[in-house]
Design a protein around this motif. Structure first.
Motif, PDB file in Angstrom:
ATOM      1  N   ALA A  40       1.036  -1.205   0.049  1.00 27.06           N
ATOM      2  CA  ALA A  40       0.159   0.067   0.012  1.00 27.06           C
ATOM      3  C   ALA A  40       0.818   1.285  -0.098  1.00 27.06           C
ATOM      4  O   ALA A  40       0.260   2.423  -0.496  1.00 27.06           O
ATOM      5  CB  ALA A  40      -0.945   0.130   1.132  1.00 27.06           C
ATOM      6  N   GLY A  41       2.083   1.215   0.321  1.00 26.06           N
ATOM      7  CA  GLY A  41       2.918   2.358   0.434  1.00 26.06           C
ATOM      8  C   GLY A  41       3.499   2.763   1.847  1.00 26.06           C
ATOM      9  O   GLY A  41       4.076   3.859   2.152  1.00 26.06           O
ATOM     10  N   LYS A  42       2.996   1.891   2.789  1.00 27.16           N
ATOM     11  CA  LYS A  42       3.590   2.330   4.268  1.00 27.16           C
ATOM     12  C   LYS A  42       4.979   2.462   4.516  1.00 27.16           C
ATOM     13  O   LYS A  42       5.410   3.332   5.064  1.00 27.16           O
ATOM     14  CB  LYS A  42       2.954   1.192   5.335  1.00 27.16           C
ATOM     15  N   SER A  43       5.852   1.373   3.967  1.00 27.42           N
ATOM     16  CA  SER A  43       7.318   1.445   4.308  1.00 27.42           C
ATOM     17  C   SER A  43       8.040   2.384   3.458  1.00 27.42           C
ATOM     18  O   SER A  43       8.986   3.106   3.989  1.00 27.42           O
ATOM     19  CB  SER A  43       7.825   0.058   3.901  1.00 27.42           C
ATOM     20  N   CYS A 204      -5.457   6.987  13.623  1.00 22.32           N
ATOM     21  CA  CYS A 204      -4.918   6.387  12.617  1.00 22.32           C
ATOM     22  C   CYS A 204      -5.382   6.674  11.232  1.00 22.32           C
ATOM     23  O   CYS A 204      -6.345   7.545  11.189  1.00 22.32           O
ATOM     24  CB  CYS A 204      -5.026   4.855  12.717  1.00 22.32           C
ATOM     25  N   CYS A 205      -4.528   6.320  10.186  1.00 26.45           N
ATOM     26  CA  CYS A 205      -5.202   6.453   8.811  1.00 26.45           C
ATOM     27  C   CYS A 205      -4.886   5.345   7.956  1.00 26.45           C
ATOM     28  O   CYS A 205      -4.007   4.365   8.352  1.00 26.45           O
ATOM     29  CB  CYS A 205      -4.341   7.612   8.297  1.00 26.45           C
ATOM     30  N   ILE A 206      -5.452   5.232   7.007  1.00 25.28           N
ATOM     31  CA  ILE A 206      -5.513   4.074   6.046  1.00 25.28           C
ATOM     32  C   ILE A 206      -4.893   4.455   4.669  1.00 25.28           C
ATOM     33  O   ILE A 206      -5.574   5.385   4.160  1.00 25.28           O
ATOM     34  CB  ILE A 206      -6.882   3.113   6.261  1.00 25.28           C
ATOM     35  N   ILE A 207      -3.990   3.732   4.192  1.00 23.50           N
ATOM     36  CA  ILE A 207      -3.823   4.048   2.639  1.00 23.50           C
ATOM     37  C   ILE A 207      -3.773   2.895   1.847  1.00 23.50           C
ATOM     38  O   ILE A 207      -3.581   1.888   2.395  1.00 23.50           O
ATOM     39  CB  ILE A 207      -2.194   4.609   2.513  1.00 23.50           C
ATOM     40  N   GLN A 208      -4.189   3.119   0.597  1.00 22.11           N
ATOM     41  CA  GLN A 208      -4.467   1.946  -0.312  1.00 22.11           C
ATOM     42  C   GLN A 208      -3.887   2.544  -1.692  1.00 22.11           C
ATOM     43  O   GLN A 208      -4.135   3.410  -1.899  1.00 22.11           O
ATOM     44  CB  GLN A 208      -5.705   1.562  -0.604  1.00 22.11           C
ATOM     45  N   LYS A 209      -2.721   1.658  -2.351  1.00 21.08           N
ATOM     46  CA  LYS A 209      -2.234   1.927  -3.544  1.00 21.08           C
ATOM     47  C   LYS A 209      -1.600   3.309  -3.439  1.00 21.08           C
ATOM     48  O   LYS A 209      -1.604   4.195  -4.395  1.00 21.08           O
ATOM     49  CB  LYS A 209      -3.224   1.794  -4.480  1.00 21.08           C
TER      50      LYS A 209
END
Length: 244
Positions: A40-43, A204-209
């Motif tokens: 998802a792009g976290k790292s 918190c937040c959520i990322i996707q793609k």
């Protein structure tokens, strides 16, 4: 404390942005969870935040200091625990932490006091003078944490810190995270363990793609009876809607 402004990061071998126009702001004294599925792009975001990866657009400010234009000043305020235990395994725990303290020019008395405190919490005193290559997974994680906190950073960043930890070690780490935030600092960590985020974090937040999907106040979700797990599954497309 931390501002990520319109961050965009891509890699040379891909036509798709790994992170695209990401903007979040973290407050002093809070624990903030960073959620997303694998890839998802976290790292990528975390590595840009701590100065490992350059990025094409946007900026990242730590306590008002840009990681792009003033990297050394910004990094002085960050403590980072990676997801791969990047430590010098031929050193003893003491030698490793002393090396990190020297890099940050921490006075010897302050470094020793902080080490003593954290060694007691993590029950690592007996192994402190042993080579890190002899440590278990959990022990390597703990010595990484001590090294990240020896300079008392304003922003503590952790990438998947609870992966592979036994219940006792996970409890100790969560205790230290809470204490660090209570002292007025900020804790920012990625995780796949939704229950931990739900119980530990303020927001918190959520990322996707690579794109931000939502920011959530955990106290508000609890008050409204909403499940972070269902919200997350809805975002990643596993269920039709969060109320299912």
């Amino acid at each position: 404390m931390l501002e990520i402004k319109n961050l965009t990061k891509s890699y040379a071998d891909s036509d798709v942005n790994a992170v695209e126009d990401l903007s979040i702001s973290l407050k002093a004294g809070e624990i903030y969870g960073f959620l997303g599925s694998n890839g998802a792009g976290k790292s990528t975001t975390i590595k840009a935040l701590v100065g490992i990866h350059p990025f094409q657009q946007g900026d990242i400010l730590i306590n008002g200091v840009s990681i792009k234009t003033s990297p050394l000043q910004a990094k002085k305020q960050i403590g980072y625990v990676s997801d791969n235990h990047a430590v010098f395994e031929r050193l003893t725990g003491r030698e490793y932490v002393t090396h990190i303290a020297n890099l940050y020019r921490v006075p010897k008395e302050d470094a020793e006091k902080r080490c003593e405190d954290l060694l007691n919490i993590f029950k690592l005193k007996e192994a402190f003078d042993s080579p890190i290559k002899s440590y278990s997974h959990g022990m390597k994680q703990k010595i990484s944490v001590i090294g990240a906190l020896v300079h008392d950073p304003k922003l503590w960043v952790l990438d998947e810190p609870l992966t592979g930890l036994d219940p006792q070690s996970a409890y100790q780490l969560k205790l230290v995270m809470k204490r660090h935030a209570k002292a007025g600092n900020t804790v920012f960590f990625s995780s796949h363990i939704l229950d931990v985020v739900e119980n530990l974090c303020d927001r918190c937040c959520i990322i996707q793609k690579g794109k931000l999907q939502g920011i959530y106040d955990l106290a508000e979700l609890r008050a409204e009876g909403r499940s972070l797990e269902k919200i997350f599954m809805s975002v990643v497309g596993e269920i039709e809607g969060e109320d299912i």
